[in-house]
Design an enzyme around this catalytic site. Structure first.
Site, PDB file in Angstrom:
ATOM      1  N   GLU A  11     -31.983 -11.122  15.628  1.00 31.61           N
ATOM      2  CA  GLU A  11     -31.313 -12.403  15.516  1.00 31.61           C
ATOM      3  C   GLU A  11     -30.277 -12.429  16.637  1.00 31.61           C
ATOM      4  OE1 GLU A  11     -28.665 -12.967  12.220  1.00 31.61           O
ATOM      5  OE2 GLU A  11     -28.566 -15.133  12.509  1.00 31.61           O
ATOM      6  N   ARG A  50     -33.087   2.600   8.118  1.00 31.99           N
ATOM      7  CA  ARG A  50     -32.344   2.356   9.350  1.00 31.99           C
ATOM      8  C   ARG A  50     -31.572   3.595   9.763  1.00 31.99           C
ATOM      9  NH1 ARG A  50     -29.306  -1.850   7.225  1.00 31.99           N
ATOM     10  NH2 ARG A  50     -29.577  -2.815   9.256  1.00 31.99           N
ATOM     11  N   LYS A  52     -23.038  -5.233  12.401  1.00 27.79           N
ATOM     12  CA  LYS A  52     -22.708  -6.205  13.448  1.00 27.79           C
ATOM     13  C   LYS A  52     -21.373  -6.879  13.157  1.00 27.79           C
ATOM     14  CE  LYS A  52     -27.244  -7.893  14.916  1.00 27.79           C
ATOM     15  NZ  LYS A  52     -28.072  -9.113  15.017  1.00 27.79           N
TER      16      LYS A  52
END
Length: 559
Positions: A42, A266, A276
């Site tokens: 994204e 992850r 983020k």
RNA sequence: UGUCCUGUGGUGUAAUUGGCAACAUGUCUGAUUCUGGUUCAGAAGAGUUUAGGUUCGAUUCCUAACAGGACAACCA
């Protein structure tokens, strides 16, 4: 479709990860006869080392199976996304060493997605709901109890399609209604309790401008985008596991190509944060200078720090792929970086913490040039000439007036080698009124020129040095880990990750460098002998490099 | 609380699909070395979360428990 272009990895000692095993079984069963993956960021932030793992995985899988890998921007939320991020993401993926087979944006599919939504509405599988956000949430109740249907759920397809078209046309303000999939209000999986497909957003989109007043949600857009592109294996992180039934529901009910979603754990790295949101906070609150601050775990930060792309790829390889949560030791990343740099970095001498060594028996105004090897690991790297003179800078750590046991550098009476130059024997030192050593004295052996004594005499230590009158004084930034504890995310009560910022993560000094270093250019890698790896920063003025410390050398002595 | 996922040396990943646990990193020795780096040699370190069960044999299959994680956004 001929299947001869399928490339099954030859049997090698390399073991397969669980994703490759799934792919193998798909190829064997004939479910797919090719492999097509994608990396779907994204564009709302910079890529970090966790993304690097995903990039290496997706592009690596495509390469291994002679398949394809797309780059697709998941840009379904215009309120958070910006072109700046699109550009940085492309640069970072390229820098990592990957070329995508096709570049797409989820926004490319808005019309198709819309058409499919109408189809679902007409089939009675989606409806326009005018409940407030809170009502929708409370009506979903909790996993243990059945959900509550609202009065909009049984509207006719005709009403729904009309409302939906008016939503699209911008007739309603933000937040007044949404399109929901009609699935199962009693599912133990909350994602199946009539999830939202579209929301009204009168926002400017970085690519479609003001064309749309409604935007699809991730769950509706992602799988459909995968399907449109012919993706076979949609690899994502663990938190999307509960979304998979929904992913499959949309694909099945629209009746289109079905990719297989596969979830993996992850990457987590000790002493760093990966969120983020928190990374953005570090930038916004000026705890670091920018997204590419060399202390950031972003790909751009690491690049600026001097981490070579091949080291990051090697790292991604070594951490492996599995479903269990993990925290990789920061030391493994450092290992990969050192291993790469050891082979490619040219050696130079620089003194970070200088103290003067006066070679008392060396002629006052004499200068001679000694030859230094640029890289002992690479014969093709050649040699260079380094000026030597009576007054030298040496590392203050390399002298002890009263040596501790095991110390075999410079101390009164001890002889060491000045790298590439001469043997020098320490004869004493001068101290100021506070007892601090201000100068060290020594006598050199002219016969040891080049670094070896003809009589076969040995020294236990070799130290680096820089001729004082020839030294280039260059700004050098000594970076250290950004956080003081291994898991900054697990802050104790009343604290946040910001409370664990390392106050010493950046120390800027002036280093005394051998003259050749003044010609260093961004993009080159150096090892300051006995100290660590350094790279010229991109912000360096012409002819005056500013160095960033990438990583120290391993210190086997470690005082 | 409900559903789902995951439990193997300090860390991470393996184990030919049931045959007495391997590789990497880290740690500790020693050798080599014009970088206390590199390289080389070696050592210590898990009996696989626990308890049952199936089996000649279980890290692997079954059951239960325990632990950790994810989800319950008009974010992705």
């Amino acid at each position: 479709m001929a299947a001869e272009n399928i490339n099954r990895p030859e049997e090698s000692k390399e073991t397969k990860n669980f994703i490759e095993e799934i792919i193998d079984s798909h190829l064997e069963s004939g479910r797919y006869n090719r492999v097509h993956t994608r990396f779907p960021p994204e564009p709302n932030g910079y890529l970090h080392i966790g993304h690097a793992k995903s990039i290496c995985l997706n592009f690596g899988l495509a390469k291994k199976y002679n398949g394809l890998c797309n780059l697709r921007f998941d840009d379904t939320n215009p309120t958070k996304e910006e072109v700046e991020y699109v550009d940085s993401i492309k640069e970072d993926v390229n820098w990592l060493g990957f070329q995508w087979d096709a570049e797409y944006f989820a926004s490319d599919y808005f019309q198709q997605l819309y058409d499919w939504a109408e189809k679902l509405i007409l089939e009675g599988k989606a409806y326009v709901c005018e409940c407030s956000q809170e009502t929708i949430s409370t009506n979903r109740t909790t996993p243990t109890r059945p959900g509550i249907a609202c009065e909009h759920r049984d509207r006719t397809p005709e009403t729904n399609i009309e409302l939906f078209r008016r939503m699209k046309n911008g007739e309603f303000p933000d937040g007044t209604m949404v399109l929901r999939a009609k699935i199962d209000l009693n599912s133990p999986n909350m994602h199946m309790r009539d999830p939202i497909m579209y929301r009204i957003l009168h926002a400017h989109h970085h690519r479609t401008g003001n064309q749309w007043n409604i935007y699809p949600m991730y769950d509706y857009a992602h799988g459909e985008s995968d399907s449109i592109e012919g993706i076979t294996h949609s690899v994502c992180t663990l938190e999307f596991e509960v979304h998979r039934p929904l992913y499959e529901w949309f694909i099945q009910n629209i009746g289109i190509h079905a990719p297989q979603q596969i979830e993996f754990a992850r990457l987590n790295l000790s002493y760093t944060i990966m969120s983020k949101r928190k990374l953005l906070q570090l930038v916004n609150e000026k705890h670091v200078s920018s997204w590419d601050d060399p202390r950031m775990p972003t790909i751009s930060g690491m690049r600026r720090r001097g981490f070579p792309a091949d080291a990051i790829r090697d790292f991604a390889d070594r951490v492996g792929v599995a479903k269990r949560e993990n925290v990789i030791e920061y030391g493994l990343l450092e290992f990969c970086v050192r291993e790469s740099l050891n082979k490619k970095a040219e050696r130079r001498m620089a003194v970070l913490n200088p103290i003067k060594l006066i070679v008392t028996n060396y002629p006052e105004n004499q200068v001679d040039m000694v030859t230094g090897v640029n890289n002992p690991e690479d014969e093709n790297a050649g040699t260079r000439e380094i000026p030597f003179s009576r007054e030298l800078w040496i590392e203050s750590d390399d002298f002890m007036e009263e040596p501790i046991k095991g110390y075999h550098r410079l101390f009164p009476g001890n002889e060491v080698r000045l790298r590439y130059a001469y043997f020098v024997k320490c004869t004493g030192c001068k101290k100021d009124e506070n007892g601090n050593v201000v100068e060290v004295y020594g006598e050199y052996d002219p016969a040891s020129r080049g670094g070896n004594s003809p009589d076969g005499r040995k020294v236990k230590s070799t130290i680096h040095w820089v001729s004082a009158k020839h030294a280039a004084e260059l700004e050098t930034r000594l970076y250290d880990r950004l956080f003081t504890i291994p898991a900054p995310d697990d802050a104790e009560e009343g604290k946040t990750f910001l409370d664990y910022l390392n106050p010493d993560s950046l120390k800027t000094i002036t280093a005394m460098c051998e003259p050749a270093l003044a010609e260093a250019r961004p993009g080159q890698f150096f090892q300051f002998e006995r100290i660590g790896y350094f790279v010229p920063d991109k912000d360096s003025p012409e002819g005056q490099p500013r160095f960033n410390r990438t990583v120290t050398l391993k210190d086997g002595w470690a005082k």
